[in-house]
Design a protein around this motif. Sequence first.
Motif, mmCIF file in Angstrom:
data_model
loop_
_atom_site.group_PDB
_atom_site.id
_atom_site.type_symbol
_atom_site.label_atom_id
_atom_site.label_comp_id
_atom_site.label_asym_id
_atom_site.label_seq_id
_atom_site.Cartn_x
_atom_site.Cartn_y
_atom_site.Cartn_z
ATOM 1 N N ILE A 62 0.994 -1.356 -0.274
ATOM 2 C CA ILE A 62 -0.012 -0.350 -0.025
ATOM 3 C C ILE A 62 0.733 1.359 -0.295
ATOM 4 N N TYR A 63 1.926 1.078 0.432
ATOM 5 C CA TYR A 63 2.873 1.892 0.967
ATOM 6 C C TYR A 63 3.161 2.853 -0.683
ATOM 7 N N LEU A 64 3.962 1.747 -1.214
ATOM 8 C CA LEU A 64 4.331 1.498 -2.386
ATOM 9 C C LEU A 64 3.288 2.671 -3.534
ATOM 10 N N LYS A 65 2.283 1.270 -3.605
ATOM 11 C CA LYS A 65 1.106 2.426 -4.316
ATOM 12 C C LYS A 65 0.906 3.843 -4.040
ATOM 13 N N ASN A 66 0.768 3.971 -2.925
ATOM 14 C CA ASN A 66 0.629 5.302 -2.491
ATOM 15 C C ASN A 66 2.019 6.709 -2.840
ATOM 16 N N GLU A 67 2.866 5.991 -3.127
ATOM 17 C CA GLU A 67 3.883 6.794 -3.846
ATOM 18 C C GLU A 67 3.683 6.946 -4.870
ATOM 19 N N PHE A 68 3.756 5.657 -5.331
ATOM 20 C CA PHE A 68 3.541 6.176 -6.973
ATOM 21 C C PHE A 68 2.440 6.613 -7.365
ATOM 22 N N GLU A 69 1.183 7.034 -6.723
ATOM 23 C CA GLU A 69 -0.252 7.679 -7.137
ATOM 24 C C GLU A 69 0.732 9.699 -6.335
ATOM 25 N N LYS A 70 1.244 9.328 -5.281
ATOM 26 C CA LYS A 70 1.965 11.268 -4.892
ATOM 27 C C LYS A 70 2.763 11.536 -6.313
ATOM 28 N N ILE A 71 3.476 10.655 -7.258
ATOM 29 C CA ILE A 71 4.493 11.124 -8.605
ATOM 30 C C ILE A 71 3.600 10.362 -9.185
ATOM 31 N N ASN A 72 2.444 10.665 -9.872
ATOM 32 C CA ASN A 72 1.489 10.971 -10.522
ATOM 33 C C ASN A 72 1.836 10.093 -12.042
ATOM 34 N N LEU A 73 1.858 8.224 -11.574
ATOM 35 C CA LEU A 73 2.402 7.323 -12.046
ATOM 36 C C LEU A 73 0.199 6.895 -12.399
ATOM 37 N N LYS A 74 0.734 6.596 -13.128
ATOM 38 C CA LYS A 74 -0.310 5.693 -13.713
ATOM 39 C C LYS A 74 -0.916 4.562 -13.694
ATOM 40 N N PRO A 75 -1.526 3.364 -12.695
ATOM 41 C CA PRO A 75 -2.040 1.947 -12.447
ATOM 42 C C PRO A 75 -1.772 1.789 -14.145
ATOM 43 N N TYR A 76 -1.105 0.618 -13.791
ATOM 44 C CA TYR A 76 -0.771 -0.378 -15.518
ATOM 45 C C TYR A 76 -2.130 -1.305 -15.633
ATOM 46 N N LYS A 77 -2.429 -1.297 -16.264
ATOM 47 C CA LYS A 77 -3.350 -2.000 -16.994
ATOM 48 C C LYS A 77 -4.916 -1.310 -16.075
ATOM 49 N N ASP A 78 -5.371 -0.799 -15.493
ATOM 50 C CA ASP A 78 -6.336 -0.233 -14.705
ATOM 51 C C ASP A 78 -6.330 -0.404 -13.189
ATOM 52 N N SER A 79 -5.289 -0.818 -12.386
ATOM 53 C CA SER A 79 -4.942 -0.953 -11.702
ATOM 54 C C SER A 79 -3.545 -1.674 -10.971
ATOM 55 N N TYR A 80 -3.285 -0.756 -8.757
ATOM 56 C CA TYR A 80 -1.641 -0.653 -9.316
ATOM 57 C C TYR A 80 -1.746 -2.129 -8.692
ATOM 58 N N PHE A 81 -2.429 -3.191 -8.024
ATOM 59 C CA PHE A 81 -1.861 -3.716 -7.581
ATOM 60 C C PHE A 81 -2.549 -5.068 -8.273
ATOM 61 N N GLN A 82 -1.439 -6.550 -8.718
ATOM 62 C CA GLN A 82 -1.875 -7.395 -9.504
ATOM 63 C C GLN A 82 -1.315 -8.493 -8.584
ATOM 64 N N LYS A 83 -2.332 -9.405 -8.610
ATOM 65 C CA LYS A 83 -3.273 -10.548 -7.282
ATOM 66 C C LYS A 83 -2.741 -11.733 -8.190
ATOM 67 N N PHE A 84 -1.802 -12.077 -7.109
ATOM 68 C CA PHE A 84 -1.503 -14.194 -7.058
ATOM 69 C C PHE A 84 -1.764 -14.952 -6.065
ATOM 70 N N ASP A 85 -2.214 -16.363 -6.284
ATOM 71 C CA ASP A 85 -2.377 -17.134 -5.507
ATOM 72 C C ASP A 85 -0.875 -17.359 -5.102
ATOM 73 N N THR A 86 -0.538 -17.843 -3.117
ATOM 74 C CA THR A 86 0.562 -18.763 -3.123
ATOM 75 C C THR A 86 0.320 -19.300 -1.792
ATOM 76 N N VAL A 87 1.393 -20.267 -1.465
ATOM 77 C CA VAL A 87 1.297 -19.960 0.325
ATOM 78 C C VAL A 87 2.707 -19.018 0.625
ATOM 79 N N TYR A 88 2.008 -19.255 2.300
ATOM 80 C CA TYR A 88 3.251 -18.547 3.064
ATOM 81 C C TYR A 88 3.133 -19.147 4.523
ATOM 82 N N PRO A 89 4.350 -18.954 5.377
ATOM 83 C CA PRO A 89 4.424 -19.572 6.226
ATOM 84 C C PRO A 89 4.638 -18.808 7.232
ATOM 85 N N TYR A 90 2.744 -19.220 7.503
ATOM 86 C CA TYR A 90 1.749 -18.750 8.760
ATOM 87 C C TYR A 90 2.585 -19.012 9.784
#
Length: 444
Positions: A62-90
């Motif tokens: 979220i911090y990176l997304k907000n910084e990119f917005e401040k710099i007036n970069l556009k969201p790629y493919k209409d979104s600042y986030f690209q989602k993908f699924d995996t597993v992680y150590p909880y």
Amino acid sequence: MLKKLSYILLVVLCTLISFSFQIYVSTSSFDANSVKRYIEYLSSDTLKGRLAGTIENDLTAIYLKNEFEKINLKPYKDSYFQKFDTVYPYKTKDRPYLTITDSQGFLVKEYKYGVDYKEDLLNFKKNNLSFTKKDKLLWSNEHLQIQKDNNNFLFYTPESDKLNFRSSFINSSPFSMYIMTTKNTITELKSYLKEDYTINCFIPFETKKISLNNVTAYIEGKDASAPPIILSAHFDHIGSDLAGNVYTGALDNASGTAFLLELSKYVQSLGKPERNILFVGFNAEEFGCLGSKAFVDEYKHSIKGSKVINFDMIGSNKPVPLYIMGGSKDTEKTALIKETSEICSKNKVTFNYLFEDASDHEYFRKQGIDAITLSDSDTSRIHTPSDKSEFISSDSIERCFNVVSKSIIKYGFKDNWLLIYYREVFWTSLIGIIIFLGVNKKTT
């Protein structure tokens, strides 16, 4: 005739000073101190090591997304986030243990976490086991391998007998759980096994499914159909251990992420490029470059023909060269590597080569897309709690910028020499005009 030529020269000088002045006032200077401030935040205890799958990793995205917005970069493919699924150590709330019990189940000894043993992050397909000499064991002086219930477990002594190193999480790894121990501990374990005691171990991590985000933004170019330039860095790291020690990851890779943020300000200020320039914060690099793989898999048709420059560990305070890292099948003659090395040589930047599938350039190269990683490749503190912002060097940051800024102008702005030398052109033109006016005044 001479007078006419002198006035033509004056017109040229005035034109040059006009154009260079416009660039001078509009271009955002790349600030290594700003990079260091970004690193200090990204590697602070607040973000707890930015392990993919944690709240702190989400906050970083979220911090990176907000910084990119401040710099007036556009969201790629209409979104600042690209989602993908995996597993992680909880991390669960239970307590770790490594104990010895006798044949009646009574406790004989309990080892101390972080002193005698510690988990390695590599895998947690299983997080507990109990075994005796009757189980299938393989051992040497520095490791003990257990095969039980279709799972493999590994106890091993790390280099220098230190338990502070933490590996990346690789869920496809062949062992179900990895435990680091001191030499003394593993020797004792083997002795207890010979005496028919039971060894019990539990580490409160388990694998869970999760959706993660890459952070994607871009500057629109004049020809949006042309293959883009992609500038990237991974923002995840390896979290914290069960004693609360934070693996802050300043060099690896808060530095590359911070460098990317400051670089985006500079590139944005140069004006409209010839082609789109993408800025991507990759997630889950420490899980086996999963974020960059997801990005390439989803967008490979849109980015075919791109130039990719990735940043991983920029800012070492050790006297190391700048490494140009290509894929394992690349050579010094691979196009983007050769072109980057020529820029280094021309600008008297000490450099070396690495040809490893060891960062986020890997999956681009596997799809035949030109990609390199620029890295200081200083492994002296990485993946330990000692990788802190106080060891970051401004000189190394500036060195990388000196190289990549030339590459960006080469590929994104048709090698516009005025963007590279606008300061020199401005001051040379100004001095030339002053000299001209002074000479002209004397002759009139």
